[in-house]
Design a protein around this motif. Structure first.
Motif, short mmCIF file in Angstrom:
data_model
loop_
_atom_site.label_atom_id
_atom_site.label_comp_id
_atom_site.label_asym_id
_atom_site.label_seq_id
_atom_site.Cartn_x
_atom_site.Cartn_y
_atom_site.Cartn_z
N PHE A 1 12.20 7.90 14.26
CA PHE A 1 10.66 8.07 14.12
C PHE A 1 10.02 7.99 15.44
O PHE A 1 10.70 6.79 15.73
CB PHE A 1 10.16 6.73 13.28
CG PHE A 1 10.64 7.39 11.84
CD1 PHE A 1 12.37 7.67 11.35
CD2 PHE A 1 9.87 8.64 10.76
CE1 PHE A 1 12.21 7.75 9.82
CE2 PHE A 1 10.20 9.36 9.69
CZ PHE A 1 11.26 8.73 9.18
N GLY A 2 9.64 8.73 16.35
CA GLY A 2 8.55 7.97 17.19
C GLY A 2 8.86 9.23 18.54
O GLY A 2 9.29 10.10 18.17
N TRP B 1 12.37 3.91 15.00
CA TRP B 1 13.11 3.36 13.87
C TRP B 1 13.62 4.89 13.66
O TRP B 1 13.81 6.52 13.73
CB TRP B 1 11.55 4.06 12.94
CG TRP B 1 10.86 2.98 13.36
CD1 TRP B 1 9.51 3.01 13.77
CD2 TRP B 1 10.53 1.14 13.53
NE1 TRP B 1 9.23 1.86 14.03
CE2 TRP B 1 9.55 0.50 13.67
CE3 TRP B 1 11.78 0.70 12.88
CZ2 TRP B 1 9.25 -1.01 13.56
CZ3 TRP B 1 11.70 -1.19 12.60
CH2 TRP B 1 9.93 -1.46 13.45
N HIS C 1 17.37 2.51 8.65
CA HIS C 1 16.50 2.25 7.70
C HIS C 1 17.37 3.22 7.02
O HIS C 1 17.92 4.41 6.46
CB HIS C 1 15.15 2.65 6.85
CG HIS C 1 14.67 1.24 7.82
ND1 HIS C 1 14.08 0.22 6.67
CD2 HIS C 1 13.61 1.37 8.86
CE1 HIS C 1 13.09 -0.71 7.55
NE2 HIS C 1 13.31 -0.17 8.58
N PHE D 1 19.24 5.27 3.26
CA PHE D 1 18.30 5.91 1.97
C PHE D 1 19.40 6.46 1.34
O PHE D 1 19.30 7.72 0.80
CB PHE D 1 17.40 7.32 2.95
CG PHE D 1 15.90 6.95 3.82
CD1 PHE D 1 15.05 6.50 2.47
CD2 PHE D 1 16.30 6.72 5.44
CE1 PHE D 1 13.58 6.08 3.28
CE2 PHE D 1 14.84 6.43 5.89
CZ PHE D 1 13.91 5.51 4.73
N ALA E 1 18.09 12.97 1.95
CA ALA E 1 17.25 11.99 1.66
C ALA E 1 17.10 11.12 3.18
O ALA E 1 15.03 11.25 3.16
CB ALA E 1 17.86 10.50 1.05
N VAL F 1 14.03 14.11 4.20
CA VAL F 1 13.06 14.03 3.40
C VAL F 1 11.67 12.70 4.02
O VAL F 1 10.50 13.14 4.27
CB VAL F 1 13.48 13.67 1.79
CG1 VAL F 1 11.63 13.69 0.95
CG2 VAL F 1 13.90 14.44 0.60
N ALA F 2 12.08 11.56 3.93
CA ALA F 2 12.08 10.73 5.02
C ALA F 2 11.14 11.66 6.37
O ALA F 2 9.84 11.30 6.05
CB ALA F 2 12.18 9.17 4.81
N CYS G 1 7.87 13.48 5.62
CA CYS G 1 6.67 12.49 5.15
C CYS G 1 6.26 11.68 5.98
O CYS G 1 5.39 11.79 5.98
CB CYS G 1 7.32 11.42 3.77
SG CYS G 1 8.31 12.42 2.58
N GLY G 2 7.21 11.32 6.94
CA GLY G 2 6.60 10.11 8.07
C GLY G 2 5.58 11.50 8.99
O GLY G 2 5.02 11.30 9.19
N PHE H 1 4.45 14.16 8.53
CA PHE H 1 2.76 14.69 7.55
C PHE H 1 2.18 13.21 7.38
O PHE H 1 1.10 13.79 7.53
CB PHE H 1 3.72 14.95 6.28
CG PHE H 1 2.47 15.17 4.76
CD1 PHE H 1 1.49 15.88 4.84
CD2 PHE H 1 2.57 13.33 4.33
CE1 PHE H 1 0.77 15.67 4.00
CE2 PHE H 1 1.48 13.60 3.53
CZ PHE H 1 0.38 14.27 3.57
N LEU H 2 2.60 12.31 7.34
CA LEU H 2 1.73 11.13 7.46
C LEU H 2 0.73 10.90 8.90
O LEU H 2 -0.19 10.90 9.05
CB LEU H 2 1.73 9.78 7.26
CG LEU H 2 2.75 9.50 5.57
CD1 LEU H 2 3.27 8.49 5.59
CD2 LEU H 2 0.91 9.27 5.15
N LEU H 3 1.90 11.19 10.14
CA LEU H 3 1.25 11.72 10.91
C LEU H 3 0.02 12.33 10.88
O LEU H 3 -1.09 12.45 11.34
CB LEU H 3 2.30 11.89 11.84
CG LEU H 3 3.63 10.26 12.56
CD1 LEU H 3 4.34 11.06 13.41
CD2 LEU H 3 2.65 9.64 12.63
N GLY H 4 -0.08 13.50 11.39
CA GLY H 4 -0.62 14.61 10.59
C GLY H 4 -1.81 13.88 9.62
O GLY H 4 -3.05 14.90 10.18
N ILE I 1 0.41 3.48 15.99
CA ILE I 1 0.09 5.03 15.64
C ILE I 1 -1.73 5.26 15.85
O ILE I 1 -1.73 6.38 16.86
CB ILE I 1 0.48 5.50 14.28
CG1 ILE I 1 1.92 5.15 13.44
CG2 ILE I 1 0.00 6.94 13.84
CD1 ILE I 1 3.14 5.74 15.16
#
Lengths: 296, 296, 296, 296
Positions: free
Chosen positions: A121-122, A133, A159, A161, A167, A170-171, A174-175, A177-180, A216
């Motif tokens: 993530f980043g 991350w 982290h 999972f 898994a 998926v995380a 979702c990450g 997606f949340l940035l979107g 972010i």
């Protein structure tokens, strides 16, 4: 621990560089060989094919464009599984469908090796700083533990999972997606403020120094406030692919996702309009377009 | 500086208390008189009507339910403008349509007083801690400067939005809209993760300790992760009203807002289903409902 | 002209019956053999496998559940291409992705036979009445002309979409999408009317005897007005698959489709809630659910 | 029976003409007097104000732009209620909020006259042909019966919605909403077909000669298929106002309407982009815009 790194785009190159800096012996491979040159100068061995790159590897990182590229580099002719030593670990870092990592994990099991999903993530600048991350799932806790020192070299936190190789994917989906949601949310808020007479950049600064004081919101928000989508962390077409994976994963799991539909369609319109060299946050301009604002 | 405070709900009571603590002489009024009692015990004078409350005021705060209540308490019979001294300032804190504050500012101008929109950002616990963010717009910079000491007593920072009394209301509506995007976004992300086999709470903890390490994501996210929407910061019906103001403001300004439509409709479904005593973040349950998850 | 018909669900059985009635010699196959029995009694030969069914066929109709079933029955072991005579024509009637028909058309070409996409528009009762509308595309105009007499036996009109075997599939997907817009549109209109105090059924009758005097609005509208989703033309899960094909086809062609997203997600919620034995128009109940109406 | 007709836009002029042709003595009024001239030549009396126009009327038709215009012409200075004879009937034909007709019905009751909501369904050419569908609600059945002969002169059928003067307005709003779903639905279907290589006009012809063989689909569909939005039945801004009434009526009645949100926002984008002289169906171009098609 011999490490191979396959896929040297802006993310992969930064991650590979940090592995080298941490002292790991590194063999690298990239389809376009020129991108491997800077790493060779830092001490990496450059291989001519995935098969050659992983022949003596204990650990293989892949950071490639999409599901199909990952499948080819893993199970295709001259791919990882044609030469990977038994017991070796494949850290699969690309953003792909959970089922892709699950299917390839099966192929590794049959081969006698392991796949651990290891998405990061980043943005590229975060990768360069070694501050990603890192998610981790698949195989067994014992196998994942072997990966930890290398993951630590590229990130600021890992982290776990669990044992499902899907898994961590998926995380990651979702990450993204949340940035979107941050991008569309900020675009709608700043554009409404602008239409109502507020200063777009000033309101961005207020928001990100109060309720949304978070890296972010600051980094994506700045691109949106200034309507200048540079530098390119990831282009619209790549993240559109990710958002389609989100929507399809939701479909498979019998779940409506209205925000995800909207984000995917914003990126689709952006791709349809043809904007090649901007960050994916540029879909924020669709909000301005629909409001009759010419944008910059 | 004599201050009056009208409207002692959970937000207003906390703000009034902080004004008292800061040493301002305070007269308070609330439609339901019992809510004024704790403030009387802290030293406030309790008035029997808005007109009585503001008769000698230099500054009047209002924190009432909606646009209609604000209009009544300002220009209605026995309202603020029936007795307010010339030159006094009305700090209008409720979340209302920009045009409502603009219209009431005109009424003040005709009366010889001033209205400054002064919306606050934060939940009741933040208000109690004196840590609200305060927006400020309307009248003149000189008038707004007179307000600063009192605003400083209730908040941790003041942001000036200029002379348009509607501007700070726009900012407040945009702020609430962005909170709504956080709620829907987290609800979709956590529910997809749950449907895919991840631990809902664990994934929430990962997200809010990495990319979304921010008090907003932590506080709303916790309610959503645990599917327990207590305590009630604001009920669904109140924020639904705000989201309709957002949608109508966008309409007036010729701007589509797809995320705002969805959030408003989530709140509408929540109100239609009848959930009286939960926080508005409970609209996150609609995401679970649509995914066939019974929820808690 | 020897005809084989593979896939005897409610649509396929009705179509096969009409071919028999028109005097064509017919061989039929269905995975569950019992469904072939009524056709045997009408004079059809019953085969034990696709391969056996098409061994002497000039023309093969398929009407199966989804893309995967069509691929298996065509190119799988014991499938059509294992025995189909050279020069024979496969009329592919199932609702599938355009690319599926395109890919199978290639397989036919390699085999020396032809695939013509031949999707049908209409419910089982329309099929029984021989009143389907039939789309036709693929191979050459000459090949499609050979199909005409058989298509005429099952429908009231044939529409030619040219040589692309995907084209008629696109038309069929668009047709199902438009039916979905009718269902959601009528559900929203009738529910708003109901919430405002109008009689749901009476308003349906007014609409469909004036502006929307059309068999589609009457038949689907009746299910929605009466909130009784019987008989089952097609279950929610089947058409949800079609709507996902629509959304994915739009994705591939760089096109946002907001109505299609909503219809697909309505069907997803319907499947997630688990309603096994109702017509797909039952997704109209999600509109009532969101409005807090218990429905029937 | 003396009839007055106020509001002579393209719809009102056509309706007034048909009343004259049916032999009713007619007095007309329009803000821009020039528009009354053709009716004067057909035998109408032209009045200089609403008050003058209705002084001896038994029945008054109004067909004005929006809620505010209707309120002004009814209860404003020099408005209908300043001179209307006791016992007269006001047939309110404009598309307005149900509550507007309810409120004005109260004003009529206080005055000693009656308001009957009498919205009409159809475009100007349908109005000219006397083929409108007419809704009717408010006052009593006996009062509504007095209206029937005049309604029959302008339409091909009258539908009674009972004593609530808001009911027929709800029906009219729902009707316009459904037209919007036809436009968006056809736009998405035809554009997907176009993107997939089908002929846009040819596919329109197929659809409207088979499943969607209906005057609404044919007339709006033709504009969309040919991407030529002439003649102007109603401009985007007018129907956008109606769609906002739909969305607000749904809000008041606690009901989400996702399709209505999308249609309203399509019209908002159309207005924001500034297209003055096209039919409202031109919002279909937003579908093409988002797909990267330049349109005509």
């Amino acid at each position: 621990m011999n490490i191979s790194f396959l896929g040297l785009g802006s993310m992969g190159a930064a991650m590979a560089t940090n592995l080298l800096k941490a002292g790991f012996p590194l063999t690298v491979y990239n389809r376009t060989a020129a991108k491997a040159e800077p790493l060779r100068q830092l001490g990496a061995t450059v291989a001519a094919s995935p098969a050659e790159a992983v022949r003596t590897a204990d650990l293989v990182f892949t950071m490639v464009t999409n599901d199909q590229a990952l499948e080819e580099i893993t199970t295709g002719p001259d791919g990882i599984l044609s030469t990977l030593p038994l017991g070796a670990i494949h850290a699969s870092c690309s953003t792909v469908a959970p089922d892709t990592n699950r299917r390839l994990a099966e192929a590794h099991r049959a081969h006698g090796s392991f796949l651990v999903a290891s998405p990061v993530f980043g943005k590229p600048d975060v990768a360069a700083a070694g501050k990603l991350w890192v998610g981790s799932s698949g195989a067994t806790a014992e196998v994942r533990a072997q990966l930890t020192p290398a993951q630590a070299a590229i990130g600021q936190g890992i982290h776990d999972f669990g044992d499902d190789p899907g898994a961590a994917s998926v995380a990651k989906l979702c990450g993204n997606f949340l940035l979107g949601t941050v991008i569309e949310g900020m675009a709608e808020a700043l554009t409404l403020a602008e239409k109502c007479g507020l200063d777009r950049v000033g309101f961005y600064e207020m928001l990100t120094s109060t309720l949304f004081n978070n890296p972010i919101y600051k980094s994506y928000g700045k691109l949106i406030a200034e309507q200048h989508y540079q530098p390119v962390g990831a282009p619209p077409a790549i993240i559109r692919k990710d958002m389609n994976l989100v929507v399809q994963e939701a479909y498979k799991n019998d779940m409506p996702m209205p925000f995800a539909n909207i984000i995917r369609d914003r990126l689709t319109a952006t791709v349809a309009l043809g904007e090649p060299d901007v960050d994916w946050a540029s879909f924020a301009q669709r909000v301005s377009d629909d409001a009759g604002l010419a944008g910059k």
